[in-house]
Design an enzyme around this catalytic site. Sequence first.
Site, PDB file in Angstrom:
ATOM      1  N   TYR A  90      -4.741   4.661   5.861  1.00 19.30           N
ATOM      2  CA  TYR A  90      -5.105   3.250   7.217  1.00 19.30           C
ATOM      3  C   TYR A  90      -6.497   3.707   7.770  1.00 19.30           C
ATOM      4  O   TYR A  90      -7.698   2.568   8.395  1.00 19.30           O
ATOM      5  CB  TYR A  90      -4.480   3.339   8.089  1.00 19.30           C
ATOM      6  CG  TYR A  90      -3.055   2.354   7.800  1.00 19.30           C
ATOM      7  CD1 TYR A  90      -2.737   0.652   7.726  1.00 19.30           C
ATOM      8  CD2 TYR A  90      -1.585   2.630   7.222  1.00 19.30           C
ATOM      9  CE1 TYR A  90      -2.616   0.373   7.623  1.00 19.30           C
ATOM     10  CE2 TYR A  90      -0.605   1.883   7.432  1.00 19.30           C
ATOM     11  CZ  TYR A  90      -1.137   0.505   7.784  1.00 19.30           C
ATOM     12  OH  TYR A  90       0.616  -0.338   7.151  1.00 19.30           O
ATOM     13  N   LYS A 143       1.014  -1.162   0.322  1.00 22.21           N
ATOM     14  CA  LYS A 143       0.252   0.014   0.218  1.00 22.21           C
ATOM     15  C   LYS A 143       1.241   1.705  -0.581  1.00 22.21           C
ATOM     16  O   LYS A 143       1.800   1.462   0.753  1.00 22.21           O
ATOM     17  CB  LYS A 143      -0.965   0.009   1.518  1.00 22.21           C
ATOM     18  CG  LYS A 143      -0.487  -0.097   2.591  1.00 22.21           C
ATOM     19  CD  LYS A 143       0.542   0.130   3.182  1.00 22.21           C
ATOM     20  CE  LYS A 143       0.878   2.132   3.295  1.00 22.21           C
ATOM     21  NZ  LYS A 143       1.569   2.394   4.011  1.00 22.21           N
TER      22      LYS A 143
END
Length: 367
Positions: free
Chosen positions: A219, A134
């Site tokens: 996140y 990510k």
Amino acid sequence: MTTRRQFIEKASLSTLAVTLPFASTFSSSVKKQEDKVLRVAIMGLGSYGTRVAEAMKDCKRAKLVGVISGTPSKIEAWKEKYGIPAKNCYNYENYHQIKDNPDIDAVYVITPNSLHKPHSIGVARAGKHVICEKPMALNAEEGREMIQACQEAGVHLLVGYRMHFEAKTLEVIRRQRAGDFGKTLFFQGLSGFMIGDPKQWRLNKALAGGGAMMDIGIYSINGARYMLGEEPIWVTAQEVKTDPVKFKQGVDETITFQMGFPSGAVASCLSTYSMNNLDKFFLNGTKGFAEMQPSTGYGPIQARTNQGPIEAEHITHQTTQMDEMAALILDGKQPMVPVDGEEGLRDLVIVDAIYESVHTGARISLI
Ligand code: NAD
């Protein structure tokens, strides 16, 4: 290697998972190959690549068998430390030859953000499954190109969302879906840390694609989606910069952002590179709440609800992640929360909207 037909069968299962993102596993119809192990090469032998390699020592279904690195001394050290044969070692110039190596099934791309797209596409074209860190790419357009390249190559594209396999996180999600908290109308996500060395790639727009949002704010975006179990329909965002020298043009220091969801739920989130102790999720419903702190760090994760603490054994996140990703690729097992390219793309669409809102001051519609 997965044949094209097998991949299409698996892809149709993935499509079902998109429609029913939190459906329980329906892998029983898929033939299990539990004796098979996913043979993985890591590309990018930096800090996180090393963490993944260490965690994979305890994997049952995934095995580190190869490396791709631009630094010969690192390759030598990894060969020694992890017993990697010379024939499974590549650099960034010759890694395309991995297509002729039948002993590697997948490549885990753990390079700086701007390299995720070219590296993932390179791996896909070499016929290997892609696991990409990510943020999956710098923006949604890049993400779509990666998805298309992997589809064309007939390989899986998975994103390193380790929290999607973490036990306490999954228990909170299960209780939310079961209605234990009633109608969930509010999520708060706080994601941040104080970044050090101003020369690192994370503070270089060309390599990072942005600042804290690309690295840690994502996140809270992802967490809001899996904790509420719905997709946002609008975004607003505001940026604050206290150090324009360290955080140059295009490298965000602190962004507050809000997301609205179809049910009427709202998320209020903070992404920053200027404060520590920000690793917290809070979910509130009409009948109860869940609080996680730390919520996305390497753990142990702490979670409690209005009914008390959630207990679960701490297992190194990347160990579980790699075993579960092996089962996903080899057996067609479906995770409770998706980790495929479409999942990565959903976060990138929101990142794009957050930056657009920061620049325009407008509320950005996502529908
Ligand atoms: P790092 O700087 O420690 O490692 C990056 C590696 O990429 C280095 O080995 C470096 O040599 C290599 N590299 C190849 N080409 C490069 C280039 N042109 N410029 C700079 N480095 C180059 O970074 P990291 O912390 O390991 O992060 C790598 C990726 O992993 C990032 O995308 C980051 O977001 C992701 N990450 C994910 C998690 C997680 O919990 N999922 C945690 C940390 C990092």
